[in-house]
Write a protein that holds these residues in place. Structure first.
Motif, PDB file in Angstrom:
ATOM      1  N   UNK A   6       0.816  -1.211   0.000  1.00 28.05           N
ATOM      2  CA  UNK A   6       0.000   0.000   0.000  1.00 28.05           C
ATOM      3  C   UNK A   6       0.852   1.264   0.000  1.00 28.05           C
ATOM      4  N   UNK A   7       2.192   1.106  -0.042  1.00 25.68           N
ATOM      5  CA  UNK A   7       3.107   2.237  -0.154  1.00 25.68           C
ATOM      6  C   UNK A   7       3.768   2.295  -1.530  1.00 25.68           C
ATOM      7  N   UNK A   8       3.171   1.631  -2.507  1.00 25.13           N
ATOM      8  CA  UNK A   8       3.770   1.586  -3.845  1.00 25.13           C
ATOM      9  C   UNK A   8       3.077   2.547  -4.805  1.00 25.13           C
ATOM     10  N   UNK A   9       2.497   3.614  -4.285  1.00 24.56           N
ATOM     11  CA  UNK A   9       1.896   4.638  -5.133  1.00 24.56           C
ATOM     12  C   UNK A   9       2.792   5.875  -5.132  1.00 24.56           C
ATOM     13  N   UNK A  10       2.393   6.869  -5.923  1.00 21.75           N
ATOM     14  CA  UNK A  10       3.155   8.114  -5.982  1.00 21.75           C
ATOM     15  C   UNK A  10       3.159   8.849  -4.652  1.00 21.75           C
ATOM     16  N   UNK A  11       2.266   8.477  -3.724  1.00 24.55           N
ATOM     17  CA  UNK A  11       2.232   9.107  -2.413  1.00 24.55           C
ATOM     18  C   UNK A  11       3.284   8.537  -1.467  1.00 24.55           C
ATOM     19  N   UNK A  12       3.928   7.425  -1.875  1.00 25.55           N
ATOM     20  CA  UNK A  12       4.965   6.844  -1.038  1.00 25.55           C
ATOM     21  C   UNK A  12       4.409   6.310   0.271  1.00 25.55           C
ATOM     22  N   UNK A  13       5.209   6.332   1.354  1.00 23.44           N
ATOM     23  CA  UNK A  13       6.605   6.786   1.426  1.00 23.44           C
ATOM     24  C   UNK A  13       7.542   5.870   0.647  1.00 23.44           C
ATOM     25  N   UNK A  14       8.749   6.361   0.399  1.00 19.02           N
ATOM     26  CA  UNK A  14       9.680   5.666  -0.487  1.00 19.02           C
ATOM     27  C   UNK A  14      10.841   4.996   0.237  1.00 19.02           C
ATOM     28  N   UNK A  15      10.815   4.977   1.545  1.00 17.77           N
ATOM     29  CA  UNK A  15      11.996   4.471   2.260  1.00 17.77           C
ATOM     30  C   UNK A  15      12.178   2.974   2.118  1.00 17.77           C
ATOM     31  N   UNK A  16      11.138   2.231   1.669  1.00 15.72           N
ATOM     32  CA  UNK A  16      11.275   0.799   1.457  1.00 15.72           C
ATOM     33  C   UNK A  16      11.273   0.433  -0.031  1.00 15.72           C
ATOM     34  N   UNK A  17      11.323   1.428  -0.900  1.00 17.91           N
ATOM     35  CA  UNK A  17      11.541   1.162  -2.324  1.00 17.91           C
ATOM     36  C   UNK A  17      13.030   0.869  -2.517  1.00 17.91           C
ATOM     37  N   UNK A  18      13.415   0.309  -3.649  1.00 17.35           N
ATOM     38  CA  UNK A  18      14.835  -0.022  -3.839  1.00 17.35           C
ATOM     39  C   UNK A  18      15.776   1.151  -3.602  1.00 17.35           C
ATOM     40  N   UNK A  19      15.417   2.354  -4.056  1.00 18.56           N
ATOM     41  CA  UNK A  19      16.297   3.501  -3.854  1.00 18.56           C
ATOM     42  C   UNK A  19      16.354   3.918  -2.394  1.00 18.56           C
ATOM     43  N   UNK A  20      15.383   3.510  -1.608  1.00 22.14           N
ATOM     44  CA  UNK A  20      15.420   3.776  -0.176  1.00 22.14           C
ATOM     45  C   UNK A  20      16.169   2.728   0.606  1.00 22.14           C
ATOM     46  N   UNK A  21      16.572   1.630  -0.068  1.00 27.03           N
ATOM     47  CA  UNK A  21      17.295   0.551   0.604  1.00 27.03           C
ATOM     48  C   UNK A  21      18.664   0.299  -0.016  1.00 27.03           C
TER      49      UNK A  21
END
Length: 751
Positions: free
Chosen positions: A145-160
């Motif tokens: 549920x955090x994979x939209x443009x609203x994020x958050x992005x800390x667990x996306x690949x660039x955040x890890x």
């Protein structure tokens, strides 16, 4: 006054540059260290690669094994997200918060559906030492549920820890119509008319592109490439020429194929002499007992699976060839691993869609036979029957999700760099190792220590151990250790060559589960249960499992299925935790893990539209894929609701065309209380305009591909879909309302 933190300056500053001495801050460097490439295959059983006994052509991975080391006693977890969490961090999956899939946060420390920042990924570790880091392909580690443009992005690949990313965030995707992201942004879907597009080819193109750019500018810097294929997870999708190559090869059936793989494994030393081939798993009939129509159908599924794996190997060969061409292969550690065993999710007859299993509905033999020609096409999301999954796991018992060997014992290959001259090439290792061992092994080989703190956070200890000693010495003894396993209530523990394992039936009392005991040093395939003969040994291992479970945040045990946990047990602060969603036209595609939870609930979709005279057709909202979902659209001036039930379209259409100009349109879907049946009503300007009855809808889950406003942009949901069919009138927003409050318990947001 500037608040910029000033770094110490080692030069001298005079009045002008003529009487000054310049100095530059040092940057981390790893010059001379090897590159690292992880190749992650999905749902590939232990006996599926050619070098592990299969008849499927996998010459590239076979060559990597011949130039490196094959592991035959390597263990992952029984599911994808947990294995990937352990593979990237070197810690046990519950300990870092990824007990299950990243769709689910059960509200307990081990079940957060995200990796704690106290467990750095390998990318985060090596980037601090000057590595460039790239991730390509399947991620499945971000709360969905955090994979939209609203994020958050800390667990996306660039955040890890990854500097570049290209791939898909879900657990699976359509290989012709993928949900793609580049770095933190959605990517427009491939042209639906491009018959040559295939996601696997695209992922290799991107991998080569990342390496080419990096090598062109900083050839002295090492890189870490994490390449996670969608293959061989459902949907099985392969180019027609690869499928044609395997036509007829599986007419002999799964019993003959399984026996041949077993014999080849014995001959080549993949399994030790004396290993037994266990009886068939429950629910797998003898091939000879099947009718000719069933045999013809089931063989077709395996032909496509074999083509899918063959094509993946072929495409991987392009990356290996490119690394060789630019002179970087010999300075690269290559790790090839599967995340778990072969999947049981195709059920007894196989499936032609990815939604059936999640809703507890398997198609009949007759239903599949009616669609047999779709199995290797674009209109089916295929997973094979249990018999072929059993053959994929030869010679092991059970499947993905289970903690018997068929679920957790996987293929694993390490091809070391040229500098590791002390590693004998082409060997087989039978020492026990676990997916948590990969990170400490890589750190050992590249000469970097795991950080005690990162980003100001104290780090959890690494749970795995380096495999360097095993790599260099085929006879090396491993230190005493215990390794627990748990997935969906299935439990196991390996300890010093012994294994206790319990199969758990969903909803049953855990105390009623029967623990089995195997001496794996003498029983590779878990064929001889010693529980009754050695109760004291079994009790010792079961006690050890509970101790490991307590230490690693395994408790409380949870055997609820994916659909229930992902669509009922919703985190309070989730954007899905509401009953009313106002979706604005022009927004990016929403993945299904972030989309409104409508299955099993009464809901209404409404929109205010404006259609100039004789114009204004197109899709208002589409949710799903070619195999399942629904679309609200205007076609030839009429309002339509197309309910796609596992590939069968039920269309409700207004008998009269919509008026020109502005109008309010809606569809209301209301369960009747009889099974999953529902009534459909189309409304125009608040008045009923058409109705129909659906005998069956989706109990828990609509589809794995998500939602679009103003078009049908990925795998087409609507009947006869060809291209996105965007709405050409005026559409500002679409409102989805769960009429019973839904799983969001009535929380609403303002327009």
């Amino acid at each position: 006054m500037s608040d910029t933190v000033q770094e110490p300056f080692a030069g001298r500053i005079g009045r002008t540059y003529r009487d000054s001495v310049p100095s530059w801050p040092s940057r981390p460097t790893s010059t001379g260290r090897p590159n690292v490439v992880f190749v992650v295959l999905d749902d590939m059983g232990f006996g599926s690669l050619g070098c592990y006994g299969s008849e499927i052509d996998t010459p590239v991975m076979d060559r990597l094994a011949a130039d490196g080391v094959m592991f035959t006693n390597f263990h992952a977890t029984a599911l994808c997200s947990p294995t990937r969490a352990s593979l990237l961090t070197g810690r046990n999956h519950h300990a870092v918060g990824m007990a299950y899939l990243s769709h689910v946060d059960d509200g307990y420390p081990g079940y957060r559906g995200r990796i704690t920042h106290r467990a750095a990924t390998l990318a985060e570790m090596v980037r601090e030492h000057g590595y460039n880091t790239f991730a390509v392909g399947k991620w499945h580690l971000t709360p969905m549920d955090e994979t939209t443009a609203a994020g958050p992005y800390d667990q996306w690949p660039l955040g890890r820890g990854f500097e570049r990313y290209y791939g898909f965030l879900e657990g699976l995707t359509d290989h012709y119509f993928p949900e793609l992201y580049s770095d933190n942004s959605p990517v427009p879907p491939p042209d639906a008319r491009d018959e040559d597009y295939h996601l696997t080819t695209d992922l290799i193109d991107r991998s080569i592109g990342f390496v080419r750019d990096q090598t062109s500018m900083t050839p002295e810097k090492p890189f870490f490439l994490y390449l996670a294929f969608g293959a061989t997870h459902t949907p099985f999708q392969a180019p027609a020429d690869f499928v044609a190559k395997y036509r007829g090869r599986y007419d002999e059936g799964w019993d003959v194929i399984r026996r041949r793989r077993y014999e080849r494994q014995l001959d080549t030393g993949v399994i030790p002499a004396g290993t037994q081939l266990p009886p068939a798993n429950d629910g797998v009939p003898a091939w000879a007992d099947l009718g000719p129509q069933a045999q013809r159908l089931y063989a077709r599924f395996q032909e496509v699976y074999a083509a899918f794996l063959d094509h993946t190997d072929h495409e991987l060969g392009r990356l290996v060839a490119y690394l060789e061409e630019i002179g970087r292969l010999e300075d690269t550690i290559v790790v090839v691993v599967s995340d778990n065993g072969a999947s049981q999710e195709g059920g007894p007859h196989g499936v032609l869609d990815t939604t059936s299993y999640e809703n507890g509905r398997f198609p009949s033999l007759a239903e599949n036979l009616a669609r047999i020609d779709e199995i290797d096409g674009r209109t089916a999301h295929v997973n094979y029957p249990l018999g072929w999954a059993q053959a994929g796991n030869t010679p092991l018992k059970r499947y993905k999700q289970n903690t018997h060997a068929g679920g957790i014992r996987t293929a694993m290959i390490v091809r070391p760099p040229r500098a590791l001259a002390d590693v004998p090439r082409g060997g087989v290792r039978d020492q026990f190792h676990h997916v948590t061992d990969v990170v400490p092994t890589v750190l050992d080989l590249i000469g970097i220590e795991a950080p005690g703190t990162l980003g100001g956070l104290p780090q959890l200890p690494i749970d795995g151990v380096s495999m360097r000693r095993t790599l260099t010495d085929p006879t090396a003894a491993i230190d005493p250790r215990a390794q627990y396993f748990e997935t969906l209530g299935h439990r196991a523990i390996w300890k010093d060559g012994w294994k206790a394992v319990a199969f758990h039936r969903r909803g049953a009392d855990y105390d009623d589960d029967r623990w089995e005991l195997y001496h794996l040093e003498k029983d590779f395939s878990e064929s001889t249960d010693l529980a009754a003969r050695m109760p004291d040994k079994l009790a010792e291992l079961v006690d050890a499992w509970w101790a490991e479970a307590e230490q690693n945040k395994v408790l409380p045990l949870d055997d609820r299925g994916f659909a229930e946990r992902a669509t009922v047990n919703i985190r309070p602060d989730s954007p899905r935790n509401r009953s009313r969603f106002v979706l604005h036209n022009g927004m990016h595609h929403i993945g299904t893990g972030a989309a409104p939870v409508v299955a099993g609930h009464p809901f209404e979709i409404s929109a205010a539209i404006d259609r100039p005279a004789d114009t204004g057709d197109g899709v208002l909202l589409a949710f799903g894929s070619v195999n399942s979902g629904f679309a609200l659209l205007v076609r030839d001036g009429h309002l339509e609701f197309d309910f796609n039930h596992y590939g069968t379209h039920h269309i409700t259409r207004t008998p009269q065309p919509l008026p020109a100009g502005g109008s309010a349109v809606a569809v209301r879907v209301e369960p009747t209380g009889q099974g999953t049946a529902a009534d459909v009503t189309l409304l125009v300007d608040g008045e009923p305009a058409a109705s129909s009855h659906l005998a069956e809808t989706f109990e828990h889950f609509v589809a794995f591909q998500g939602l679009d406003v103003g078009g049908d942009r990925l795998s087409p949901v609507r009947a006869g879909g060809d291209g996105p069919f965007p709405f050409t009138g005026t559409l500002r927003q679409v409102v989805i309302e769960l009429l019973d409050g839904g799983p969001g318990r009535g929380h609403e947001v303002n327009d």
